[in-house]
Scaffold this motif. Structure first.
Motif, PDB file in Angstrom:
ATOM      1  N   ARG A  29      15.957 -11.326  -8.019  1.00 19.75           N
ATOM      2  CA  ARG A  29      15.933 -12.764  -8.273  1.00 19.75           C
ATOM      3  C   ARG A  29      15.222 -13.469  -7.117  1.00 19.75           C
ATOM      4  N   ILE A  30      13.921 -13.267  -7.091  1.00 19.53           N
ATOM      5  CA  ILE A  30      13.102 -13.768  -5.996  1.00 19.53           C
ATOM      6  C   ILE A  30      12.496 -15.117  -6.355  1.00 19.53           C
ATOM      7  N   SER A  31      12.669 -16.064  -5.464  1.00 22.69           N
ATOM      8  CA  SER A  31      12.075 -17.379  -5.677  1.00 22.69           C
ATOM      9  C   SER A  31      10.711 -17.470  -4.998  1.00 22.69           C
ATOM     10  N   ARG A  32      10.653 -16.999  -3.774  1.00 25.96           N
ATOM     11  CA  ARG A  32       9.401 -17.077  -3.021  1.00 25.96           C
ATOM     12  C   ARG A  32       9.395 -16.004  -1.942  1.00 25.96           C
ATOM     13  N   ILE A  33       8.243 -15.344  -1.770  1.00 31.29           N
ATOM     14  CA  ILE A  33       8.083 -14.387  -0.682  1.00 31.29           C
ATOM     15  C   ILE A  33       7.206 -15.014   0.387  1.00 31.29           C
ATOM     16  N   ASN A  34       7.678 -15.052   1.589  1.00 26.35           N
ATOM     17  CA  ASN A  34       6.899 -15.604   2.689  1.00 26.35           C
ATOM     18  C   ASN A  34       6.060 -14.484   3.300  1.00 26.35           C
ATOM     19  N   SER A  35       6.335 -14.091   4.507  1.00 25.80           N
ATOM     20  CA  SER A  35       5.542 -13.029   5.113  1.00 25.80           C
ATOM     21  C   SER A  35       5.983 -11.660   4.618  1.00 25.80           C
ATOM     22  N   MET A  36       5.039 -10.739   4.606  1.00 25.20           N
ATOM     23  CA  MET A  36       5.312  -9.351   4.294  1.00 25.20           C
ATOM     24  C   MET A  36       4.689  -8.510   5.392  1.00 25.20           C
ATOM     25  N   ALA A  37       5.206  -7.323   5.569  1.00 21.45           N
ATOM     26  CA  ALA A  37       4.728  -6.509   6.686  1.00 21.45           C
ATOM     27  C   ALA A  37       4.964  -5.033   6.422  1.00 21.45           C
ATOM     28  N   TRP A  38       4.258  -4.237   7.190  1.00 24.34           N
ATOM     29  CA  TRP A  38       4.487  -2.802   7.232  1.00 24.34           C
ATOM     30  C   TRP A  38       4.853  -2.417   8.661  1.00 24.34           C
ATOM     31  N   TYR A  39       5.861  -1.582   8.791  1.00 22.36           N
ATOM     32  CA  TYR A  39       6.274  -0.995  10.052  1.00 22.36           C
ATOM     33  C   TYR A  39       6.215   0.522   9.890  1.00 22.36           C
ATOM     34  N   ARG A  40       6.276   1.205  11.006  1.00 20.00           N
ATOM     35  CA  ARG A  40       6.362   2.666  10.945  1.00 20.00           C
ATOM     36  C   ARG A  40       7.249   3.175  12.073  1.00 20.00           C
ATOM     37  N   GLN A  41       7.802   4.342  11.811  1.00 21.47           N
ATOM     38  CA  GLN A  41       8.646   4.978  12.814  1.00 21.47           C
ATOM     39  C   GLN A  41       8.316   6.459  12.869  1.00 21.47           C
ATOM     40  N   ALA A  42       7.762   6.862  13.973  1.00 18.26           N
ATOM     41  CA  ALA A  42       7.435   8.264  14.185  1.00 18.26           C
ATOM     42  C   ALA A  42       8.662   8.993  14.727  1.00 18.26           C
ATOM     43  N   PRO A  43       8.723  10.308  14.572  1.00 24.30           N
ATOM     44  CA  PRO A  43       9.878  11.073  15.058  1.00 24.30           C
ATOM     45  C   PRO A  43      10.120  10.833  16.544  1.00 24.30           C
ATOM     46  N   GLY A  44      11.345  10.482  16.871  1.00 22.24           N
ATOM     47  CA  GLY A  44      11.700  10.274  18.268  1.00 22.24           C
ATOM     48  C   GLY A  44      11.242   8.971  18.863  1.00 22.24           C
ATOM     49  N   LYS A  45      10.663   8.098  18.050  1.00 24.58           N
ATOM     50  CA  LYS A  45      10.156   6.825  18.563  1.00 24.58           C
ATOM     51  C   LYS A  45      10.810   5.654  17.856  1.00 24.58           C
ATOM     52  N   GLN A  46      10.650   4.482  18.455  1.00 26.83           N
ATOM     53  CA  GLN A  46      11.189   3.286  17.837  1.00 26.83           C
ATOM     54  C   GLN A  46      10.274   2.804  16.720  1.00 26.83           C
ATOM     55  N   ARG A  47      10.862   2.049  15.809  1.00 28.57           N
ATOM     56  CA  ARG A  47      10.071   1.458  14.738  1.00 28.57           C
ATOM     57  C   ARG A  47       9.113   0.437  15.341  1.00 28.57           C
ATOM     58  N   GLU A  48       7.859   0.445  14.864  1.00 26.69           N
ATOM     59  CA  GLU A  48       6.864  -0.474  15.394  1.00 26.69           C
ATOM     60  C   GLU A  48       6.126  -1.179  14.261  1.00 26.69           C
ATOM     61  N   LEU A  49       5.654  -2.362  14.569  1.00 22.44           N
ATOM     62  CA  LEU A  49       4.917  -3.151  13.599  1.00 22.44           C
ATOM     63  C   LEU A  49       3.511  -2.596  13.423  1.00 22.44           C
ATOM     64  N   VAL A  50       3.074  -2.501  12.161  1.00 22.26           N
ATOM     65  CA  VAL A  50       1.726  -2.032  11.857  1.00 22.26           C
ATOM     66  C   VAL A  50       0.828  -3.193  11.434  1.00 22.26           C
ATOM     67  N   ALA A  51       1.297  -3.991  10.513  1.00 18.95           N
ATOM     68  CA  ALA A  51       0.478  -5.089  10.004  1.00 18.95           C
ATOM     69  C   ALA A  51       1.358  -6.120   9.320  1.00 18.95           C
ATOM     70  N   THR A  52       0.923  -7.368   9.352  1.00 20.22           N
ATOM     71  CA  THR A  52       1.640  -8.436   8.678  1.00 20.22           C
ATOM     72  C   THR A  52       0.668  -9.257   7.836  1.00 20.22           C
ATOM     73  N   ILE A  53       1.210  -9.946   6.852  1.00 18.20           N
ATOM     74  CA  ILE A  53       0.399 -10.830   6.035  1.00 18.20           C
ATOM     75  C   ILE A  53       1.253 -12.009   5.607  1.00 18.20           C
ATOM     76  N   SER A  54       0.694 -13.199   5.737  1.00 20.95           N
ATOM     77  CA  SER A  54       1.425 -14.405   5.377  1.00 20.95           C
ATOM     78  C   SER A  54       1.315 -14.658   3.873  1.00 20.95           C
ATOM     79  N   SER A  55       2.033 -15.673   3.425  1.00 19.93           N
ATOM     80  CA  SER A  55       2.038 -15.980   1.995  1.00 19.93           C
ATOM     81  C   SER A  55       0.661 -16.431   1.501  1.00 19.93           C
ATOM     82  N   ASP A  56      -0.144 -16.992   2.408  1.00 21.45           N
ATOM     83  CA  ASP A  56      -1.478 -17.438   1.990  1.00 21.45           C
ATOM     84  C   ASP A  56      -2.556 -16.419   2.323  1.00 21.45           C
TER      85      ASP A  56
END
Length: 121
Positions: free
Chosen positions: A26-53
């Protein structure tokens, strides 16, 4: 609300993969979306983001391209020139406004379940 990621798999160095992530519920609006990744033994890190526009930013020097289809509530990650160090579980993320069963709008940040990308040398 659910985010379902897909498209991961095995690729050779120099190859390409395209990840997809669909938001449902039941989604009204999606603002930003993003991809993260987590390699073995490492912290999750940001890969890319995209705004609603459609304003996009990445952290991998242009090898990856993030895009979205607002009509389909979907975000994509086109990954080119893959390297073994790109091996990780990739997670999609969305900041969105949903409607609860009381008829109230609720803002929240949601994660997909992750899709594994393995790059061989």
């Amino acid at each position: 609300v659910q985010l379902q990621a897909s498209g991961g798999g095995l690729a050779q160095a120099g190859g390409s993969l395209r990840l997809s992530c669909v938001a449902s519920g039941r989604i009204s609006r999606i603002n930003s979306m993003a991809w993260y990744r987590q390699a073995p033994g490492k912290q999750r890190e940001l890969v890319a983001t995209i705004s609603s526009d459609g304003h996009a930013a990445d952290t991998v020097n242009g090898r990856f391209t993030i895009s979205r289809d607002n009509a389909k509530n979907t975000v994509y990650l086109q990954m080119n020139s893959l390297r073994p160090e790109d091996t990780a579980v990739y997670y999609c993320n969305a900041d969105l406004l949903s409607l609860n069963y009381n008829g109230e709008y609720v803002a929240g940040r949601y994660w997909g379940q992750g899709t594994l990308v393995t790059v061989s040398s």
